[in-house]
Design an enzyme around this catalytic site. Structure first.
Site, PDB file in Angstrom:
ATOM      1  N   TYR A  53       0.810  -1.220   0.000  1.00 18.55           N
ATOM      2  CA  TYR A  53       0.000   0.000   0.000  1.00 18.55           C
ATOM      3  C   TYR A  53       0.841   1.267   0.000  1.00 18.55           C
ATOM      4  CZ  TYR A  53      -3.891  -3.089   1.345  1.00 18.55           C
ATOM      5  OH  TYR A  53      -4.836  -4.084   1.397  1.00 18.55           O
ATOM      6  N   GLY A 243     -17.430   0.671  -3.484  1.00 15.97           N
ATOM      7  CA  GLY A 243     -18.380   1.770  -3.609  1.00 15.97           C
ATOM      8  C   GLY A 243     -19.482   1.546  -4.615  1.00 15.97           C
ATOM      9  N   THR A 246     -23.218   1.358  -3.513  1.00 16.54           N
ATOM     10  CA  THR A 246     -23.919   2.588  -3.121  1.00 16.54           C
ATOM     11  C   THR A 246     -24.686   3.213  -4.285  1.00 16.54           C
ATOM     12  OG1 THR A 246     -22.068   4.088  -3.645  1.00 16.54           O
ATOM     13  CG2 THR A 246     -22.109   3.068  -1.438  1.00 16.54           C
TER      14      THR A 246
END
Length: 351
Positions: A53, A243, A246
């Site tokens: 990351y 996401g 959503t």
């Protein structure tokens, strides 16, 4: 915040875990600090990161997320207050993870180098949960249960699982790591690790971090039973399908600042032909019950008997606050019935 046993260990982790993969790329150090402070204040004690990351992974930023977490723990003096998880990369063609520019493998030399670098960046002398980010062997569908099997040919230089476990035992004995976990792993791989450790080779894996969401419930096939019977609990990632669940990407929308607006094709697995109709169906359930769809999706994953913790990933504080509040959300029988009816119709469009 509910606390749950991590595998067969004496560690108790919060049922929601703070994900970190955007820190150092989409999120600044200050924003990461704000998320960390808020999460701990809300009862989260579990933080997940990786040597890879932030994402998308590249040489210029690799390891930056761990550095941010290390600075935060040093600044706050709270290392003992958190259960810290990080990961070592599996087989990769990237040349920037190892000092000699070699392609990462799960061999002794590569793992020892990786853990020592992570410890330095994290400014700590131990890691609570050290996870294998993905297998050394070639696998289909990034290690998860595939919808279409790709028949990957084994690599000639595949590192035996027993060899990897032996290295991990050295790290446990040295006190560098406390427990071992898997990620993006298959049923065969998970059982191979547990069988080897039960036979006396290396530490026993305590968790498996795989994708699991309303759009991808493939974990329920084989892996769910393993998680329960072998006490290798699920650490669920992408529980909002990056996401997509959503509805913010419906009809081709690409909101400014959203991950899949910034990084083209980053979340291609969530833009299949079946993703949009399934998403609309879950949005309708949320609308029918008058609830927030993100909280419903997260609460569904959190409420599964095989789930240990749900990893949250948010770039904005309002998103994080909504997500964390999901631990108070109750999935009713009527709601679960409606969810399962949609699942039976649409299946797993984003495995």
């Amino acid at each position: 915040m509910e606390k749950r046993k991590l595998g067969r260990t004496d560690l108790e982790v919060s049922s929601l875990c703070l994900g970190t993969m955007t820190w150092g790329e989409q999120n600044t150090k200050a924003e990461a600090y704000e998320q960390l402070d808020y999460a701990l204040d809300q009862g989260i004690n579990f933080i997940d990161t990786a040597e890879l990351y932030p994402v998308p992974s590249r040489a210029a930023t690799q390891g930056r997320t761990e550095e941010i977490i290390g600075d935060w723990m040093a600044d706050r003096g709270n290392r003992s207050d958190v259960i810290l998880a990080t990961k070592v990369v599996g087989r990769s063609m990237s040349t920037y993870f190892r000092d000699d520019g070699s392609h990462p493998r799960l061999t002794r030399a590569h793992i020892v180098e990786a853990v020592d670098k992570s410890l330095k960046r994290l400014k700590t002398d131990y890691i609570d949960l050290y996870q294998i980010h993905w297998p050394d062997r070639k696998v289909t569908q990034f290690g998860t249960n595939p919808m279409v099997y790709a028949h990957p040919e084994p690599a000639d230089d595949e590192t035996p699982i027993a060899e990897t476990l032996s290295v991990m035992q050295e790290l446990v004995t040295a006190g560098k790591i406390r427990h071992l976990g898997l990620s993006n792993e298959s049923a065969w791989g998970t059982m191979s690790y547990t069988r080897a450790s039960d036979a006396g080779t290396g530490p026993r894996v305590v968790s498996i971090q795989n994708a699991y969401s309303l759009l991808n419930r493939t974990f329920e096939v084989n892996l769910a039973e393993i998680a329960m019977r072998e006490q290798v609990g699920l650490l669920a990632y992408s529980s909002l399908a990056q996401g997509v669940i959503t509805g913010k990407y419906l009809d081709g929308k690409r909101p400014a600042g959203a991950r899949m607006s910034i990084f083209e094709n980053f979340g291609s697995r969530y833009f299949t032909n079946g993703a949009e109709p399934a998403t609309r169906a879950y949005l309708k359930i949320a609308d029918d019950f008058g609830v927030d769809v993100a909280q419903m999706a997260l609460a569904f994953v959190e409420s599964r008997s095989f789930t240990t913790s749900v990893i949250l990933g948010a770039t904005k504080m309002d998103q994080l606050k909504t997500d964390i509040a999901a631990h108070q959300f109750v999935i009713t029988e009527e709601m679960e019935k409606a969810i399962n009816e949609v699942h039976m119709l649409h299946g797993n469009p984003c495995p």
